[in-house]
Design an enzyme around this catalytic site. Structure first.
Site, PDB file in Angstrom:
ATOM      1  N   VAL A   1       4.677   1.025   0.960  1.00 16.42           N
ATOM      2  CA  VAL A   1       5.649   1.379  -0.076  1.00 16.42           C
ATOM      3  C   VAL A   1       5.405   2.841  -0.421  1.00 16.42           C
ATOM      4  CG1 VAL A   1       6.583   0.781  -2.328  1.00 16.42           C
ATOM      5  CG2 VAL A   1       5.481  -0.980  -0.959  1.00 16.42           C
TER       6      VAL A   1
ATOM      7  N   SER B   1       0.823  -1.205   0.000  1.00 17.55           N
ATOM      8  CA  SER B   1       0.000   0.000   0.000  1.00 17.55           C
ATOM      9  C   SER B   1       0.857   1.254   0.000  1.00 17.55           C
ATOM     10  CB  SER B   1      -0.916   0.009   1.232  1.00 17.55           C
ATOM     11  OG  SER B   1      -1.605   1.232   1.348  1.00 17.55           O
ATOM     12  N   ASP B   2       0.380   2.274  -0.717  1.00 15.34           N
ATOM     13  CA  ASP B   2       0.992   3.594  -0.644  1.00 15.34           C
ATOM     14  C   ASP B   2       0.618   4.214   0.708  1.00 15.34           C
ATOM     15  OD1 ASP B   2       2.359   5.863  -1.399  1.00 15.34           O
ATOM     16  OD2 ASP B   2       0.642   6.747  -2.428  1.00 15.34           O
ATOM     17  N   LYS B   3       1.259   5.298   1.063  1.00 14.19           N
ATOM     18  CA  LYS B   3       0.960   5.948   2.336  1.00 14.19           C
ATOM     19  C   LYS B   3      -0.034   7.091   2.158  1.00 14.19           C
ATOM     20  CE  LYS B   3       3.772   8.972   4.153  1.00 14.19           C
ATOM     21  NZ  LYS B   3       2.901  10.163   4.394  1.00 14.19           N
TER      22      LYS B   3
ATOM     23  N   LEU C   1      -3.323   5.248   3.415  1.00 17.13           N
ATOM     24  CA  LEU C   1      -3.266   5.015   4.860  1.00 17.13           C
ATOM     25  C   LEU C   1      -3.551   6.303   5.630  1.00 17.13           C
ATOM     26  CD1 LEU C   1      -0.059   2.785   4.937  1.00 17.13           C
ATOM     27  CD2 LEU C   1      -2.429   2.019   4.974  1.00 17.13           C
TER      28      LEU C   1
END
Length: 692
Positions: free
Chosen positions: A621, A391-393, A397
């Site tokens: 990531v 997952s991207d941040k 997230l």
């Protein structure tokens, strides 16, 4: 102008001409623009008066755009009526009965039809069978067959109806245009000929246009032309270079503005859609496998039935010393044939493909209740078998709602955003110029509600200016003609910059912002508390790096803003000096390092725990600083005591045999490039992981 319809198989009337009953009130007709656009005719472009001439003929402005309050020929409604709406042709939906017919063509169903027909005829025609009411078996097969086909067709019909409704929502995207002199957001199907269309990196182009401003604009035309190499676009006033941009393409790099000259069916993508239509939904991999299984089992059953019939027939002939016709219905060939039909009916798993389709559709509906739009049913299979999530941040997230909360400003650290009065005047001036001019983001206000458009980091800096009561729109408008070159943010550079001519025309001013540790490497001086430029020695550089590390460990995104002056005429500079950002972004003077907070989404920690409880490994990531990334990862529950974090440069320098042992414990990949992300996913898949 109503959109043309095309049949689901791609055949249909190809008509990209405007309706003949509409009289064009403009000096340039849809035919003129269509002919020029299709052939990329630069001579015709000049004959129509170039950009200014075409804009004037379309009753629009290259700077102000269309007017939302205009009436008559200058109104948006008239532009839509004459040049058509920005909607593409749709494939005609299949009727329920056509779906029934399609399902009936299935080989399995055809075998069942044959078996049902034979069983019914024999059950009625043979007196002994009729007395025992064996015709009921054939009728039962017909009922089961009709039920299977009806349910399958009904499911397909509902799925198609649902997908059409959802696709209509999915295809509604907001794009940036200039109207009434202001950048604003409109839905893609509201774009009309004459609009000034703003493009930025990652945008999908929704209409055909001519480039009137290019800041390193590079377009990926693979979807339209099949060419794998992106094409750099130039402002068309500079010559007959490629200044034509097509709908259906995507912006790979840079930014720019277009004058829209074709929309909907008259655009290149619209014409392509008219010719080929839209492909229907393919079977999922599992459906395909099960269809093969059902077909194979059916063939085997058919073969076994034939073998049994032949074996029983031979035995009967041997016992009866020949072929006594009068005894064929006395435990003879007729009964043997019915046995064979029964074997075929029992062997063919007619409900298997249907059961899979229904289960996948059920999974899709359950995911939709969680606000997950599943466009391809096979995604349900992938998600169901996922063992790893990368997952991207930012925005995934975290909430992607960024605010400047603290920072280092001209030699002093603040635990809050300082007011302009607390800073030296030169620092305030250059910070305002940097945040306003070195940005493509903007803020829309609807009453008390603010809508942030563009890169969220740039939006955070604009909110900082808003707090300082600075009108960034007026500043951009006043300095618009002074802009020389804009270099957009890229994953490789980790920074963005813009070159302006100074207000007194004595020099150029370069404003730079980006990841703090990357920008600081290019800084040779800084502004101190008195607003004086002083050299940046090792001690000062170490102090600033420590400041960045301290803020990053608290989960803040650290952005360094810097600037430099460039002589107007320097014979020692190479000819392409002003075109090369790598050469320009050196010898910078650090203005400030701002700490931007992006809070974690409330639902993320629980979601991560749920995934981990299901045996799914979640990895972050991101392109952010490793300290920021690890802080957010711990807050989300991704990084524990046994997990490790790596930076992109170290990750890409490691050999595959060194990476494989640490993959099971790798939880965070920071400062990663797109190539690093692809490498990680490939390595995980090589280890048998199903990656989402």
């Amino acid at each position: 102008m109503k959109p043309n319809k095309i049949s689901p198989d791609g055949e249909g009337e190809v008509n990209a001409e405007p309706p003949p009953d509409i009289i064009c009130p403009y000096e340039v007709t849809p035919d003129d623009l269509n002919d020029m656009n299709e052939k990329k005719d630069f001579e015709k472009f000049l004959a129509l008066g170039g950009l200014e001439g075409i804009a004037q003929k379309l009753h629009t402005s290259l700077h102000e755009g269309l007017s939302t309050t205009a009436t008559g020929d200058a109104s948006i409604a008239t532009h839509t009526e004459v040049f058509g709406p920005n909607r593409f042709p749709e494939a005609l939906p299949k009727s329920f009965f056509s779906l029934v017919w399609d399902n009936l063509q299935d080989p399995v169903n055809l075998i069942l039809c044959f078996a049902a027909t034979v069983s019914t005829i024999l059950g009625v025609a043979i007196p002994e069978e009729r007395k025992k009411a064996d015709w009921i078996e054939g009728v039962a097969i017909w009922v089961a067959l009709l039920l299977v086909i009806s349910v399958s067709a009904g499911n397909d019909y509902q799925k198609d109806k649902q997908f059409r409704k959802l696709n209509a929502e999915k295809d509604n995207i907001f794009v940036k245009v200039i109207r009434d002199g202001q950048a604003t957001l409109v839905l893609n199907h509201e774009v009309v000929v004459g609009d000034i269309y703003i493009l930025d990196t990652g945008d999908k182009v929704v209409a055909d246009g001519i480039v009137l401003d290019s800041q390193g604009l590079v377009i990926d035309e693979a979807a339209l032309t099949g060419e794998s190499d992106p094409i750099k676009k130039f402002c068309i006033v500079e010559g007959p270079e490629d200044g034509w941009v097509r709908s259906g393409t995507q912006v790979s790099e840079g930014s720019g503005k277009l004058l829209i000259i074709a929309v909907g069916e008259l655009s290149e993508w619209g014409k392509t859609m008219l010719l080929v239509g839209e492909a229907g939904d393919d079977e999922t991999p599992l459906q395909e496998k099960l269809t093969v299984v059902a077909s194979t089992v059916g063939k085997v059953g058919f073969g076994v039935a034939i073998c049994c019939f032949i074996a029983l027939l031979i035995k009967w002939c041997v016992i009866n010393h020949g072929f006594p016709v009068k005894q064929i219905n006395d435990n003879g060939p007729v009964q043997f044939f019915l046995f064979a039909v029964t074997i075929i009916v029992v062997a063919v798993p007619e409900g298997l493909p249907l059961a899979v389709t229904i289960s996948l559709a059920y999974s899709m509906k359950k995911m939709m209740k969680d606000n997950n739009f599943v466009r391809v049913l096979s995604a349900c299979e992938t998600m169901g078998g996922a063992t790893a999530i990368c997952s991207d941040k930012t925005g995934t997230l975290t909430e992607n709602r960024m605010t400047v909360v603290e920072g280092w400003f001209s030699g002093r650290s603040y635990d809050r955003l300082p007011s302009p009065d607390e800073l030296p005047s030169i620092v305030t001036t250059e910070l305002i110029n940097n945040a306003a001019l070195n940005s493509k983001a903007f803020i829309l206000q609807d009453g008390e509600k603010l809508q942030l458009v563009g890169n969220r980091t740039e939006c955070a800096l604009l909110l900082m200016l808003r707090t300082w009561n600075v009108d960034y729109v007026k500043l951009r408008s006043d300095r618009e003609t002074s802009m020389v070159k804009m270099f957009g943010f890229s994953s490789a550079r980790k920074m963005a910059s813009v070159l302006y001519k100074h207000e007194d025309n004595s020099k150029y001013m370069l404003y730079n912002k980006g990841a703090a540790e990357w920008v600081l490497k290019r800084c040779t001086s800084l502004l101190n508390e008195n607003g004086q430029v002083v050299p940046m020695g090792d001690a000062e550089r170490t102090q600033l790096v420590d400041t960045v590390t301290s803020m990053a460990k608290r989960g803040l995104r650290c952005i360094c803003l810097s600037y430099r002056s460039v002589p107007l005429d320097n014979p020692d500079q190479p000819e392409d000096f002003l075109e090369d950002s790598d050469k320009l972004d050196n010898d910078l003077t650090a203005l400030a390092i701002v700490g931007i907070k992006d809070p974690v989404r409330k639902e993320v920690p629980d979601a991560v725990r749920t995934c981990q409880g299901a045996g799914i490994v979640v990895r972050m990531v991101t392109g952010d600083n490793i300290f920021t990334a690890t802080h957010i990862a711990r807050e989300c529950g991704i990084l524990g005591d046994n997990g490790i974090a790596l930076e992109g440069p170290k990750f890409r320098d490691m050999a595959a045999h060194d990476l494989l042992p640490i993959l099971p414990v790798l939880r965070v990949l920071a400062r990663s490039s797109p190539e690093d992300k692809l490498t990680l996913v490939r390595l995980l898949k090589q280890q048998g992981e199903v990656v989402a």
